[in-house]
Design an enzyme around this catalytic site. Structure first.
Site, PDB file in Angstrom:
ATOM      1  N   ARG A   1       0.670  -1.534  -0.232  1.00  0.00           N
ATOM      2  CA  ARG A   1      -0.189  -0.336  -0.400  1.00  0.00           C
ATOM      3  C   ARG A   1       0.978   1.281   0.054  1.00  0.00           C
ATOM      4  NH1 ARG A   1      -4.293  -0.149  -1.599  1.00  0.00           N
ATOM      5  NH2 ARG A   1      -6.467  -1.363  -0.271  1.00  0.00           N
TER       6      ARG A   1
ATOM      7  N   ALA B   1     -11.036  -5.672  -1.630  1.00  0.00           N
ATOM      8  CA  ALA B   1     -11.939  -3.996  -1.289  1.00  0.00           C
ATOM      9  C   ALA B   1     -11.349  -3.691  -2.440  1.00  0.00           C
ATOM     10  CB  ALA B   1     -11.120  -4.109  -0.559  1.00  0.00           C
TER      11      ALA B   1
ATOM     12  N   GLU C   1     -15.355  -7.253  -7.434  1.00  0.00           N
ATOM     13  CA  GLU C   1     -13.778  -7.085  -6.463  1.00  0.00           C
ATOM     14  C   GLU C   1     -13.060  -8.045  -5.858  1.00  0.00           C
ATOM     15  OE1 GLU C   1     -11.350  -4.712  -6.462  1.00  0.00           O
ATOM     16  OE2 GLU C   1     -12.470  -3.149  -7.680  1.00  0.00           O
TER      17      GLU C   1
ATOM     18  N   GLU D   1      -9.492  -9.921  -7.195  1.00  0.00           N
ATOM     19  CA  GLU D   1      -8.452  -9.657  -6.540  1.00  0.00           C
ATOM     20  C   GLU D   1      -8.162 -11.377  -5.742  1.00  0.00           C
ATOM     21  OE1 GLU D   1      -9.324  -6.741  -2.729  1.00  0.00           O
ATOM     22  OE2 GLU D   1      -8.856  -5.120  -4.652  1.00  0.00           O
TER      23      GLU D   1
ATOM     24  N   GLU E   1      -1.458  -4.146  -8.627  1.00  0.00           N
ATOM     25  CA  GLU E   1      -1.949  -4.629  -7.996  1.00  0.00           C
ATOM     26  C   GLU E   1      -1.404  -6.091  -7.677  1.00  0.00           C
ATOM     27  OE1 GLU E   1      -6.252  -4.412  -6.620  1.00  0.00           O
ATOM     28  OE2 GLU E   1      -6.267  -4.699  -8.251  1.00  0.00           O
TER      29      GLU E   1
END
Lengths: 167, 167
Positions: free
Chosen positions: B54, B66, B82, B86, B130
């Site tokens: 992050r 999220a 999501e 993810e 990501e």
């Protein structure tokens, strides 16, 4: 871990916005000085909350006392100051709780949660743009009031309080 | 309740910043489309979490799946999308949890929390920027792992999960 580059794209009053370069991608980040939130219980076993207009929500929310760190201030000093200013409550026994990223996807803000017990009533000294109506909820009623809570930090604080009391 | 005036002072990719005039004072507000977070439990009673860099925290955090709402998307559809993107998990039984302001002092972002049970494993499809390492924690171990959690939404979700299971 550090970005390769950082540039300020908005220089605000309460926060700035920076765009950081991390390898192949850019990240847009709100820079905030950090904050505190206080779960304070008075001598009559009531949690101290405040209801105030929150412009981002465009309505009033019921929340824990909270506020932003001032330059050079420790989180504990900030928490005691904010509790006193917003609610008048002071004194009591304090312990530190979790230190949380409020919105780690795009806001650089860590929030220090504190727990205080046996706090004493006093006179609030809210700022000109803060009007906070105090509400004290008996710890015994908190579980029944959780569904009213719309603020993330307040829900965290009350759930941790209940857990620490075995409720 | 509405501001008297609003002007955009930063027009970003993920969020904008507006300054709103409310009576005698100005408020600086980050405008975000809103988001979802998912507390998903698989058929082996394990909660599905992800660990990722992050950039605002400048380190890796362990979090609930999220993400941000896309234009026209319902919160439930966003949550299912999501979770699948993810983590690969899909299916299962879903219920809505609280809708929370993540940072009501200066961010206009509501987060919709969902709970899903009996989700099924699949292939994750994370975006280029990501990289998420899946971690599954048995529900029975969550209480002992709470002290590791540094993300507010994740702590809320896990505390609510424990509460709903009487743990």
């Amino acid at each position: 871990m550090r970005p390769d580059e950082s540039r300020t794209v908005y220089d605000g009053k309460l926060f700035d916005v920076v765009v950081e370069r991390w390898g192949e991608h850019d990240r847009e980040i709100v820079e905030h000085p950090g904050s505190v939130a206080i779960v304070a219980v008075d001598r009559d076993e009531r949690v101290v909350l405040g209801r105030q207009l929150r412009e981002p929500a465009r309505r009033e929310l019921l929340e824990l006392p909270a506020g932003a760190l001032e330059a050079g201030e420790t989180p504990l000093a900030c928490a005691k100051r904010e509790l006193k200013e917003e609610t008048g409550f002071r004194g009591g026994d304090w312990r530190g709780g979790p230190v949380l990223w409020t919105t780690p996807g795009f806001v650089r803000e860590q929030m220090h949660v504190f727990f205080a017990t046996d706090v004493d009533e006093g006179e609030a000294q809210t700022e000109a743009d803060e009007e906070i109506a105090l509400e004290r909820i008996p710890v015994a009623d908190v579980a029944d009031r959780l569904a009213e809570i719309e603020d993330a930090k307040t829900l965290v604080g009350l759930l941790l309080l209940l857990r620490s009391r075995g409720r």
